[in-house]
Design a protein around this motif. Structure first.
Motif, short mmCIF file in Angstrom:
data_model
loop_
_atom_site.label_atom_id
_atom_site.label_comp_id
_atom_site.label_asym_id
_atom_site.label_seq_id
_atom_site.Cartn_x
_atom_site.Cartn_y
_atom_site.Cartn_z
N GLY A 207 70.53 0.35 67.74
CA GLY A 207 70.97 -0.97 67.26
C GLY A 207 71.16 -0.99 65.75
O GLY A 207 71.05 -2.03 65.13
N GLU A 208 71.47 0.18 65.16
CA GLU A 208 71.67 0.24 63.71
C GLU A 208 72.93 -0.53 63.32
O GLU A 208 73.93 -0.51 64.04
CB GLU A 208 71.82 1.69 63.23
N THR A 209 72.91 -1.14 62.14
CA THR A 209 74.10 -1.83 61.67
C THR A 209 75.01 -0.87 60.91
O THR A 209 76.23 -0.93 61.04
CB THR A 209 73.70 -3.03 60.80
N LEU A 210 74.43 0.04 60.14
CA LEU A 210 75.24 0.99 59.38
C LEU A 210 74.56 2.35 59.41
O LEU A 210 73.36 2.45 59.13
CB LEU A 210 75.36 0.49 57.94
N ARG A 211 75.31 3.36 59.78
CA ARG A 211 74.74 4.71 59.75
C ARG A 211 75.74 5.64 59.06
O ARG A 211 76.94 5.60 59.35
CB ARG A 211 74.47 5.21 61.17
N ILE A 212 75.23 6.46 58.15
CA ILE A 212 76.10 7.39 57.45
C ILE A 212 75.61 8.80 57.76
O ILE A 212 74.56 9.21 57.31
CB ILE A 212 76.10 7.12 55.94
N GLY A 213 76.38 9.51 58.58
CA GLY A 213 76.01 10.86 58.99
C GLY A 213 75.12 10.86 60.22
O GLY A 213 74.83 9.81 60.80
N THR A 214 74.74 12.05 60.62
CA THR A 214 73.77 12.22 61.71
C THR A 214 72.83 13.33 61.30
O THR A 214 73.11 14.08 60.36
CB THR A 214 74.47 12.64 63.03
N SER A 215 71.75 13.48 62.00
CA SER A 215 70.76 14.48 61.59
C SER A 215 71.38 15.88 61.50
O SER A 215 71.07 16.66 60.62
CB SER A 215 69.58 14.48 62.56
N HIS A 216 72.31 16.15 62.38
CA HIS A 216 72.91 17.48 62.46
C HIS A 216 73.56 17.93 61.16
O HIS A 216 73.48 19.09 60.77
CB HIS A 216 73.94 17.47 63.59
N TYR A 217 74.25 17.01 60.49
CA TYR A 217 74.95 17.35 59.24
C TYR A 217 74.28 16.72 58.03
O TYR A 217 74.87 16.54 56.98
CB TYR A 217 76.41 16.90 59.32
N SER A 218 73.01 16.38 58.18
CA SER A 218 72.37 15.54 57.17
C SER A 218 72.13 16.24 55.85
O SER A 218 71.89 15.61 54.84
CB SER A 218 71.06 14.98 57.71
N ARG A 219 72.20 17.55 55.82
CA ARG A 219 72.02 18.23 54.52
C ARG A 219 73.35 18.37 53.80
O ARG A 219 73.43 18.91 52.71
CB ARG A 219 71.33 19.58 54.73
N LYS A 220 74.42 17.86 54.40
CA LYS A 220 75.74 17.85 53.76
C LYS A 220 75.90 16.55 52.97
O LYS A 220 75.28 15.54 53.28
CB LYS A 220 76.85 17.91 54.83
N PHE A 221 76.82 16.59 52.02
CA PHE A 221 77.08 15.40 51.21
C PHE A 221 78.14 14.52 51.85
O PHE A 221 79.16 15.00 52.33
CB PHE A 221 77.52 15.81 49.80
N SER A 222 77.86 13.23 51.84
CA SER A 222 78.85 12.26 52.29
C SER A 222 79.46 11.56 51.07
O SER A 222 80.66 11.35 50.99
CB SER A 222 78.20 11.22 53.21
N ASN A 223 78.59 11.18 50.10
CA ASN A 223 79.04 10.50 48.89
C ASN A 223 79.75 9.18 49.20
O ASN A 223 80.76 8.84 48.60
CB ASN A 223 79.97 11.39 48.05
N THR A 224 79.24 8.46 50.16
CA THR A 224 79.78 7.14 50.48
C THR A 224 79.11 6.09 49.58
O THR A 224 77.92 6.19 49.30
CB THR A 224 79.53 6.82 51.96
N VAL A 225 79.92 5.11 49.17
CA VAL A 225 79.38 4.01 48.36
C VAL A 225 79.37 2.74 49.21
O VAL A 225 80.41 2.35 49.75
CB VAL A 225 80.22 3.80 47.09
N VAL A 226 78.20 2.13 49.30
CA VAL A 226 78.05 0.89 50.06
C VAL A 226 77.63 -0.18 49.07
O VAL A 226 76.52 -0.16 48.56
CB VAL A 226 76.97 1.06 51.14
N ARG A 227 78.53 -1.10 48.75
CA ARG A 227 78.18 -2.06 47.70
C ARG A 227 78.71 -3.46 48.03
O ARG A 227 79.72 -3.63 48.70
CB ARG A 227 78.73 -1.59 46.35
N LYS A 228 77.97 -4.44 47.53
CA LYS A 228 78.40 -5.85 47.64
C LYS A 228 78.67 -6.30 49.07
O LYS A 228 79.61 -7.03 49.34
CB LYS A 228 79.65 -6.08 46.78
N ASN A 229 77.86 -5.81 49.98
CA ASN A 229 77.97 -6.29 51.37
C ASN A 229 76.86 -7.30 51.63
O ASN A 229 75.79 -7.23 51.02
CB ASN A 229 77.83 -5.13 52.34
N PHE A 230 77.09 -8.20 52.57
CA PHE A 230 76.08 -9.19 52.95
C PHE A 230 75.65 -8.91 54.39
O PHE A 230 76.44 -8.99 55.32
CB PHE A 230 76.66 -10.60 52.83
#
Ligand code: CA
Length: 746
Positions: A207-230
């Motif tokens: 029931g997550e609202t936001l997920r970036i990546g998964t455990s499998h690739y978690s040591r890789k960089f995503s470099n996603t910016v999450v800003r100004k969300n409500f």
């Protein structure tokens, strides 16, 4: 046939606007999926495909094109908010420099596993593309535990902004950044100004609202910016945000009355800065949880958070030494600095310490935090060795207890409301940690699709009409059929109501008699009331009697739908008398089915006698997948006599730690001759398996089967006090990790 867009827009008032517009783009209005499919392959940089206003039912939109930075290709609604994508529908995009805007997904669900996907195949991804001013509302698979993701962002350099995502009810992440191939890593995506609207409790992981990546690739960089969300009341599970990759930034977001935390579950080099967590003392509201290396948590404001354990306001976890990639990495070189925590209950250090999670934090800091709280004067819990965390310049109120002496100073508790309406410590203190202006970085109104309401409330027991129902056969049934959400049906005192058909509860309804003699309800059907998807039922001052029930095994007074329910329901029974549920065996008061979930079930000031089944049989999710049937149960000031099954059998199996409940309170109640039926497999009067918070107090048992406790995952809190058990077996428990004060056996 295709129609140029001007034929629609051609009104005198628009002429000059149109001329300007026509010079800069070639827009094509399409009226159906055939036209859409035909035009998409012809789109050139600067081109636009415009979906005609109205319903687009059962459409899978594949938007595959290549624009340029200067001339993107656009898919948009003719008018924002007037194009509805319904039925079995979805949208996939791939290519370069695409823009999607103005769509509303509702009244349906995706036939695939994603609603909006930034790819059209495993290899064809979208890059430099944008989805904006778009809505997904209640677009849910009718099978609660059929999983799908609403938005899946693949590729690189994409932007997801000013969208409204609300009322996700089935399993699956609301918005996921995917990193399964090289082409989706180091992606630099921007997720901003979105409105993440209400998400009900799922009652399971997923029931997550936001997920970036998964455990499998978690040591890789995503470099996603999450800003100004409500994030508004997103209560799906305990991870609001599940960060599972490296190099992400969470900045200037607001988490409003949301259950759970921003969790750095996997991945390193995360920045969490200037986010505002407004728990407003709502249950299970949490803050920020640090796991892994080189994490920076600074300048965040947290108010009124009540969550405990992993859901505390500030949490630093223990890790698994040299653990596999899907377990907890130890906390190394991480900062928890310069945050303000007001009236919040729990700060947890080395949380999760156990045999497996034995690696304590190292090289980490907790500096210059201001923590002012009178709601829990012992806010710190230290589970293990904290010598790897440096403490400096932290400020606490005088009354609060501190885990160590160095690094903390005390000041009087002083909180005022500032001009932005937030509760703040004195300016001199906030200056000391250089916090800056304490002000929401974004408001609800600043976020989401411009045309879509953000004032969502679930249907409730209030707000409807009061309707008087005359005594007789099926008068109650007719009144129910004609009722509206929130109505109260008032039965006549002392009068009799017979149901010869099953009564379906399709929205929140109260059935009651006024103060005085109870109204009596009987039914000739195997079930008196069935709560259908979207329904909720309150019964007040009624006498429910099984005398007319059919001579069948397995009758019940209230049942859920036998099909999966995406809407959580609630059931309240107050001032009622329930008798004679004994025409045949296994007559339950409440019978639930798999795939159903109650936010709340309460039995208050009620008397129940002669029941051959169970009162609350909430034990249908038996696959031990961490799924369960109810969040909150209250049994208060009630008496139960001669019940062959259990008064409550609540089962939450599995070891998954993603959820909060079940939470159960039993108080001021009496249990006489309960649980001795030969069909009662639990052999208990009340059986609690995997209940996370259990309070049993001020109650009496006589001639009953024992109380059964099965303490499982997490750190369940079980407190039993002031109870008397006469001719009743002793409490049975698989573990002695519960507190029993003043339990007297006679
Ligand atoms: Ca989870």
């Amino acid at each position: 046939m295709l129609m140029r867009v001007w034929s629609v827009f051609y009104r005198p008032i628009f002429v000059s606007l149109f001329l300007l517009y026509a010079q800069h783009s070639s827009a094509t209005l399409v009226a159906n999926i055939k036209e859409f499919d035909k035009i998409v392959p012809t789109l050139k940089p600067g081109g636009e495909v415009v979906l005609a206003n109205g319903d687009w039912n059962n459409v899978e939109l594949v938007f595959k094109a290549n624009g340029s930075a200067a001339k993107p290709i656009t898919l948009r609604a003719e008018e924002p908010g007037k194009v509805f994508i319904t039925g079995q529908s979805n949208l996939r995009l791939s290519g370069e420099h695409l823009v999607v805007s103005g769509l509303v997904f509702k009244d349906g669900y995706t036939p695939t596993s994603e609603v909006i996907s930034f790819r059209t195949s495993k290899k064809d991804l979208a890059n430099h593309s944008r989805v904006t001013n778009t809505v997904i509302d209640d677009f849910n698979n009718p099978e609660r535990f059929n999983s799908d993701t609403w938005v899946a962002i693949y590729g690189k350099n994409n932007r997801f902004d000013r969208n409204s995502l609300l009322n996700k009810r089935n399993r699956g992440v609301t918005l996921a950044v995917k990193m399964n191939t090289e082409a989706s890593r180091e992606n630099e995506h921007i997720i901003e100004y979105n409105y993440f609207g209400p998400r009900q409790i799922l009652g399971s992981n997923g029931g997550e609202t936001l997920r970036i990546g998964t455990s499998h690739y978690s040591r890789k960089f995503s470099n996603t910016v999450v800003r100004k969300n409500f994030f508004d009341r997103v209560n799906g599970e305990h991870e609001i945000v599940s960060n599972k990759s490296c190099g992400n930034t969470y900045q200037d977001n607001v988490f409003f009355e949301s259950q759970g935390t921003l969790t750095m579950r996997h991945g390193h080099y995360t920045l969490v800065e200037n986010n505002y967590f407004l728990g407003n003392r709502k249950p299970n509201t949490g803050g920020i949880r640090i796991i892994n290396e080189n994490q920076t948590v600074k300048n965040n404001y947290l108010y009124g958070l009540t969550g405990h354990r992993f859901r505390g306001a500030l949490v630093i976890m223990n890790g698994v030494p040299n653990g596999p990639i899907n377990r907890y990495d130890p906390v190394v070189d991480s900062r928890m600095d310069g945050n303000i925590v007001i009236d919040s209950d729990y700060i947890q250090l080395c949380a999760g310490s156990d045999e497996e999670r034995s690696a304590t934090p190292i090289g980490s800091s907790m500096h210059d935090n201001i923590m002012m709280s009178k709601t829990n004067l012992n806010p710190f819990t230290v589970y293990d060795d904290i010598s790897g965390i440096s403490f400096q310049g932290n400020i606490l109120n005088d009354e609060a207890r501190v885990p160590i002496n160095a690094g903390f100073s005390k000041v009087p508790y002083a909180i005022t409301k500032n001009k932005h309406g937030l509760l703040v410590p004195s300016q001199s203190l906030t200056d000391k940690i250089a916090f800056g202006d304490i002000k929401l970085p974004v408001t609800r109104e600043d976020t989401g699709a411009s045309f879509y309401s953000k004032n969502h409330t679930e249907a409730s027991f209030t707000g409807g009409n009061t309707i008087v129902v005359n005594a007789g056969t099926n008068t109650l049934l007719d009144a129910l059929e004609q009722s509206q959400p929130g109505d109260t049906l008032v039965l006549k005192n002392g009068a009799k109501y017979l149901l010869t058909k099953n009564a379906f509860i399709r929205h929140p309804i109260t059935i009651k008699a006024k103060k005085g003699k109870k109204a009596k309800i009987l039914s000739e059907k195997a079930s008196f009331f069935t709560i259908e998807n979207g329904g909720a039922l309150a019964l007040d001052n009624l006498w429910i009697d099984g005398a007319e029930s059919p001579d069948l095994a397995g009758n019940n007074v209230v049942s859920t739908s036998r099909y999966s329910m995406t809407h959580n329901y609630s059931l309240a029974v107050r001032n009622c008398k329930v008798t004679g549920l004994d025409v045949n065996h296994s007559f339950d008061f409440l019978k639930v089915y798999m795939g159903t979930f109650a936010d709340s079930i309460e039995i208050v000031d009620t008397e129940m006698t002669n029941i051959t089944g169970s009162v609350l049989a909430l034990d249908k999710e038996t696959e031990d997948l961490g799924i369960y049937n109810v969040e909150n149960v209250l049994i208060k000031n009630s008496t139960f006599t001669d019940v062959k099954g259990t008064v409550a059998n609540i089962y939450r199996g599995g070891t998954d730690e993603s959820t909060f409940g079940p939470m159960v309170t039993v108080t001021g109640s009496e249990f006489v001759n309960i649980g001795h039926g030969k069909r009662n497999k639990s052999g208990a009067s009340l059986a609690f398996h995997g209940v996370q918070r259990l309070n049993v107090s001020d109650s009496r048992w006589a001639k009953s089967a024992p109380l059964d406790l099965h303490l499982t995952n997490g750190e369940p809190i079980t407190v039993i006090s002031d109870i008397l058990m006469k001719d009743t077996g002793k409490i049975r428990a698989n573990s002695n990790k519960y507190q029993a004060n003043d339990v007297i056996y006679k």
